[in-house]
Write a protein that holds these residues in place. Structure first.
Motif, PDB file in Angstrom:
ATOM      1  N   ALA A  93      -8.081 -27.390  17.747  1.00 47.38           N
ATOM      2  CA  ALA A  93      -8.120 -25.956  17.439  1.00 47.38           C
ATOM      3  C   ALA A  93      -9.024 -25.219  18.422  1.00 47.38           C
ATOM      4  O   ALA A  93      -8.664 -24.129  18.913  1.00 47.38           O
ATOM      5  CB  ALA A  93      -8.594 -25.741  16.003  1.00 47.38           C
ATOM      6  N   LEU A  94     -10.171 -25.782  18.743  1.00 47.87           N
ATOM      7  CA  LEU A  94     -11.074 -25.146  19.709  1.00 47.87           C
ATOM      8  C   LEU A  94     -10.453 -25.106  21.103  1.00 47.87           C
ATOM      9  O   LEU A  94     -10.626 -24.123  21.836  1.00 47.87           O
ATOM     10  CB  LEU A  94     -12.412 -25.871  19.741  1.00 47.87           C
ATOM     11  CG  LEU A  94     -13.274 -25.686  18.491  1.00 47.87           C
ATOM     12  CD1 LEU A  94     -14.504 -26.584  18.568  1.00 47.87           C
ATOM     13  CD2 LEU A  94     -13.672 -24.235  18.311  1.00 47.87           C
ATOM     14  N   PHE A  95      -9.725 -26.131  21.475  1.00 47.44           N
ATOM     15  CA  PHE A  95      -9.049 -26.142  22.766  1.00 47.44           C
ATOM     16  C   PHE A  95      -7.988 -25.040  22.821  1.00 47.44           C
ATOM     17  O   PHE A  95      -7.875 -24.328  23.822  1.00 47.44           O
ATOM     18  CB  PHE A  95      -8.412 -27.507  23.019  1.00 47.44           C
ATOM     19  CG  PHE A  95      -7.608 -27.565  24.279  1.00 47.44           C
ATOM     20  CD1 PHE A  95      -8.241 -27.563  25.515  1.00 47.44           C
ATOM     21  CD2 PHE A  95      -6.228 -27.585  24.246  1.00 47.44           C
ATOM     22  CE1 PHE A  95      -7.503 -27.602  26.694  1.00 47.44           C
ATOM     23  CE2 PHE A  95      -5.480 -27.625  25.394  1.00 47.44           C
ATOM     24  CZ  PHE A  95      -6.118 -27.634  26.633  1.00 47.44           C
ATOM     25  N   ILE A  96      -7.228 -24.892  21.749  1.00 44.88           N
ATOM     26  CA  ILE A  96      -6.190 -23.849  21.705  1.00 44.88           C
ATOM     27  C   ILE A  96      -6.830 -22.464  21.776  1.00 44.88           C
ATOM     28  O   ILE A  96      -6.298 -21.558  22.435  1.00 44.88           O
ATOM     29  CB  ILE A  96      -5.313 -24.021  20.443  1.00 44.88           C
ATOM     30  CG1 ILE A  96      -4.466 -25.288  20.596  1.00 44.88           C
ATOM     31  CG2 ILE A  96      -4.437 -22.806  20.204  1.00 44.88           C
ATOM     32  CD1 ILE A  96      -3.714 -25.685  19.357  1.00 44.88           C
ATOM     33  N   LEU A  97      -7.981 -22.281  21.125  1.00 44.35           N
ATOM     34  CA  LEU A  97      -8.669 -21.003  21.202  1.00 44.35           C
ATOM     35  C   LEU A  97      -9.203 -20.715  22.606  1.00 44.35           C
ATOM     36  O   LEU A  97      -9.346 -19.548  22.989  1.00 44.35           O
ATOM     37  CB  LEU A  97      -9.836 -20.964  20.198  1.00 44.35           C
ATOM     38  CG  LEU A  97      -9.445 -20.852  18.728  1.00 44.35           C
ATOM     39  CD1 LEU A  97     -10.671 -21.021  17.849  1.00 44.35           C
ATOM     40  CD2 LEU A  97      -8.767 -19.512  18.466  1.00 44.35           C
ATOM     41  N   GLN A  98      -9.482 -21.733  23.395  1.00 44.40           N
ATOM     42  CA  GLN A  98     -10.019 -21.561  24.741  1.00 44.40           C
ATOM     43  C   GLN A  98      -8.944 -21.343  25.792  1.00 44.40           C
ATOM     44  O   GLN A  98      -9.254 -20.938  26.917  1.00 44.40           O
ATOM     45  CB  GLN A  98     -10.858 -22.789  25.109  1.00 44.40           C
ATOM     46  CG  GLN A  98     -12.161 -22.889  24.394  1.00 44.40           C
ATOM     47  CD  GLN A  98     -13.104 -21.776  24.776  1.00 44.40           C
ATOM     48  OE1 GLN A  98     -13.189 -21.386  25.935  1.00 44.40           O
ATOM     49  NE2 GLN A  98     -13.805 -21.240  23.795  1.00 44.40           N
ATOM     50  N   ILE A  99      -7.691 -21.600  25.467  1.00 48.71           N
ATOM     51  CA  ILE A  99      -6.612 -21.468  26.463  1.00 48.71           C
ATOM     52  C   ILE A  99      -6.548 -20.055  27.059  1.00 48.71           C
ATOM     53  O   ILE A  99      -6.458 -19.924  28.286  1.00 48.71           O
ATOM     54  CB  ILE A  99      -5.271 -21.914  25.861  1.00 48.71           C
ATOM     55  CG1 ILE A  99      -5.275 -23.425  25.682  1.00 48.71           C
ATOM     56  CG2 ILE A  99      -4.097 -21.496  26.757  1.00 48.71           C
ATOM     57  CD1 ILE A  99      -4.038 -23.978  25.024  1.00 48.71           C
ATOM     58  N   PRO A 100      -6.611 -18.955  26.274  1.00 49.18           N
ATOM     59  CA  PRO A 100      -6.552 -17.622  26.884  1.00 49.18           C
ATOM     60  C   PRO A 100      -7.700 -17.324  27.836  1.00 49.18           C
ATOM     61  O   PRO A 100      -7.563 -16.542  28.784  1.00 49.18           O
ATOM     62  CB  PRO A 100      -6.582 -16.673  25.692  1.00 49.18           C
ATOM     63  CG  PRO A 100      -6.180 -17.490  24.521  1.00 49.18           C
ATOM     64  CD  PRO A 100      -6.598 -18.877  24.825  1.00 49.18           C
ATOM     65  N   VAL A 101      -8.842 -17.926  27.618  1.00 44.23           N
ATOM     66  CA  VAL A 101     -10.014 -17.686  28.460  1.00 44.23           C
ATOM     67  C   VAL A 101      -9.872 -18.365  29.813  1.00 44.23           C
ATOM     68  O   VAL A 101     -10.401 -17.896  30.822  1.00 44.23           O
ATOM     69  CB  VAL A 101     -11.287 -18.163  27.727  1.00 44.23           C
ATOM     70  CG1 VAL A 101     -12.517 -17.945  28.581  1.00 44.23           C
ATOM     71  CG2 VAL A 101     -11.420 -17.477  26.390  1.00 44.23           C
ATOM     72  N   MET A 102      -9.134 -19.433  29.872  1.00 38.94           N
ATOM     73  CA  MET A 102      -8.988 -20.192  31.115  1.00 38.94           C
ATOM     74  C   MET A 102      -8.209 -19.401  32.063  1.00 38.94           C
ATOM     75  O   MET A 102      -7.823 -18.998  32.848  1.00 38.94           O
ATOM     76  CB  MET A 102      -8.306 -21.530  30.860  1.00 38.94           C
ATOM     77  CG  MET A 102      -9.145 -22.459  30.073  1.00 38.94           C
ATOM     78  SD  MET A 102      -8.230 -23.999  29.858  1.00 38.94           S
ATOM     79  CE  MET A 102      -9.339 -24.919  28.916  1.00 38.94           C
TER      80      MET A 102
END
Length: 102
Positions: A93-102
């Motif tokens: 879940a944290l990885f999915i939340l970080q995808i837009p920031v990348m």
């Protein structure tokens, strides 16, 4: 003294696996009670000289199984694998939340 052979090593490796002995032992004890014998006497009647020989006949846990199946080994095993699953879901879940920031 005899040396350790490769066959001894293979047998030792097989015996060290985690086995599903609880249900088989409960069934054997129930059968023994129905026959008027103790669990140990029933074990001997089935051709096992001791619990170790009985456990060798039991099936191993599957590699892919639900954590609740480990309940016969103790509650800590179940909690550990449930914790790992919860940790994996949280990290995903944290990885999915970080995808837009990348």
């Amino acid at each position: 003294p005899t040396g350790i052979t490769f066959k001894d090593f293979e047998e030792w490796t097989e015996n060290c696996g985690v086995k599903r002995a609880h249900k088989a032992f409960e069934q054997m004890a129930a059968d023994g009670q129905a026959n008027g014998r103790s669990a140990e006497q029933e074990m001997h009647a089935r051709g096992c000289k001791d619990f170790h020989a009985f456990q060798k006949r039991c099936d191993r846990f599957r590699v892919i199984c639900w954590p609740i199946e480990f309940a016969e080994l103790g509650s800590g095993y179940v909690l550990y694998f449930q914790f790992l699953a919860a940790l994996g879901v949280t990290l995903l879940a944290l990885f999915i939340l970080q995808i837009p920031v990348m």
